[in-house]
Design an enzyme around this catalytic site. Structure first.
Site, mmCIF file in Angstrom:
data_model
loop_
_atom_site.group_PDB
_atom_site.id
_atom_site.type_symbol
_atom_site.label_atom_id
_atom_site.label_comp_id
_atom_site.label_asym_id
_atom_site.label_seq_id
_atom_site.Cartn_x
_atom_site.Cartn_y
_atom_site.Cartn_z
ATOM 1 N N ASP A 30 8.907 2.616 -7.768
ATOM 2 C CA ASP A 30 8.432 1.320 -7.272
ATOM 3 C C ASP A 30 9.210 0.207 -7.981
ATOM 4 O O ASP A 30 9.448 0.261 -9.185
ATOM 5 C CB ASP A 30 6.932 1.190 -7.541
ATOM 6 C CG ASP A 30 6.304 0.070 -6.738
ATOM 7 O OD1 ASP A 30 5.507 0.372 -5.829
ATOM 8 O OD2 ASP A 30 6.616 -1.115 -7.002
ATOM 9 N N ILE A 31 9.603 -0.815 -7.224
ATOM 10 C CA ILE A 31 10.408 -1.914 -7.772
ATOM 11 C C ILE A 31 9.596 -2.778 -8.739
ATOM 12 O O ILE A 31 10.170 -3.460 -9.592
ATOM 13 C CB ILE A 31 10.988 -2.770 -6.614
ATOM 14 C CG1 ILE A 31 12.226 -3.522 -7.049
ATOM 15 C CG2 ILE A 31 9.943 -3.702 -6.021
ATOM 16 C CD1 ILE A 31 13.023 -4.118 -5.895
ATOM 17 N N ASN A 87 -2.880 2.864 -0.003
ATOM 18 C CA ASN A 87 -3.565 1.653 0.437
ATOM 19 C C ASN A 87 -3.462 1.566 1.956
ATOM 20 O O ASN A 87 -2.379 1.747 2.512
ATOM 21 C CB ASN A 87 -2.908 0.413 -0.185
ATOM 22 C CG ASN A 87 -3.091 0.359 -1.688
ATOM 23 O OD1 ASN A 87 -4.141 0.721 -2.203
ATOM 24 N ND2 ASN A 87 -2.062 -0.090 -2.396
ATOM 25 N N VAL A 96 3.469 -3.026 2.590
ATOM 26 C CA VAL A 96 4.579 -2.422 3.329
ATOM 27 C C VAL A 96 3.966 -1.447 4.338
ATOM 28 O O VAL A 96 3.274 -0.492 3.943
ATOM 29 C CB VAL A 96 5.562 -1.686 2.395
ATOM 30 C CG1 VAL A 96 6.670 -1.022 3.205
ATOM 31 C CG2 VAL A 96 6.155 -2.649 1.364
ATOM 32 N N HIS A 100 2.910 5.262 2.516
ATOM 33 C CA HIS A 100 3.469 5.654 1.218
ATOM 34 C C HIS A 100 2.341 5.997 0.272
ATOM 35 O O HIS A 100 1.309 5.334 0.246
ATOM 36 C CB HIS A 100 4.348 4.549 0.621
ATOM 37 C CG HIS A 100 3.691 3.207 0.576
ATOM 38 N ND1 HIS A 100 3.612 2.394 1.688
ATOM 39 C CD2 HIS A 100 3.083 2.540 -0.427
ATOM 40 C CE1 HIS A 100 2.984 1.269 1.366
ATOM 41 N NE2 HIS A 100 2.639 1.340 0.083
ATOM 42 N N HIS A 102 1.241 6.233 -3.588
ATOM 43 C CA HIS A 102 1.566 5.782 -4.937
ATOM 44 C C HIS A 102 1.226 6.894 -5.924
ATOM 45 O O HIS A 102 0.119 7.448 -5.881
ATOM 46 C CB HIS A 102 0.726 4.561 -5.324
ATOM 47 C CG HIS A 102 1.013 3.314 -4.565
ATOM 48 N ND1 HIS A 102 1.788 2.297 -5.057
ATOM 49 C CD2 HIS A 102 0.605 2.912 -3.336
ATOM 50 C CE1 HIS A 102 1.846 1.309 -4.168
ATOM 51 N NE2 HIS A 102 1.131 1.654 -3.121
#
Ligand code: 5GP
Ligand code: ZN
Length: 114
Positions: A30-31, A87, A96, A100, A102
């Site tokens: 993750d950025i 989420n 986003v 995805h 996490h």
């Protein structure tokens, strides 16, 4: 989808620190990490949210978790503990809209989440 950030990362049009990939998923850091280990496990196929899953996706969602557990083990957080989460939509904080998972680990994680 051309305008999807994660599709572009998967297609290597946008750089990311790739951790793992196979024919079904790509995992990258993750950025904006929320823990010492914060990895996103992302299906190659564009699926916007959990609400868009059907019976055909059951093995994919299982595979995303198997991959997360494998990365947790490789990164040395499996025994101490870690968290996986998805989420779904705005009230849960999804920003986003490409599914995805996490993977968070490497620190004490509070409960309940915010
Ligand atoms: P969400 O809030 O939708 O569940 O999670 C989206 C995650 O994507 C966030 O944790 C955010 O930091 C991460 N993210 C957003 N843009 C980028 C990016 O360009 N590269 C990477 N590696 N992660 C990103
Ligand atoms: Zn996408």
């Amino acid at each position: 989808m051309n305008d999807c950030l994660f599709c572009q990362i998967i297609e290597e049009k946008i750089p990311a620190e790739r951790i793992y990939e196979d024919e079904h998923v790509v995992a990258f850091s993750d950025i904006n990490p929320q823990a010492p280990l914060h990895v996103l496990v992302v299906p190659r196929h564009h699926i916007p949210t959990l609400n868009d899953l059907g019976p055909d996706n059951e093995s994919l969602v299982g595979h995303m978790h198997v991959v997360a557990a494998q990365i947790a083990a490789e990164r040395g957080v499996a025994q101490a503990g870690y968290r996986t989460l998805l989420n779904c939509n705005a009230q849960a904080g999804q920003t986003v809209f490409h599914l995805h998972l996490h993977l968070l680990g490497g620190r004490e994680l509070g409960w309940p989440p915010g």
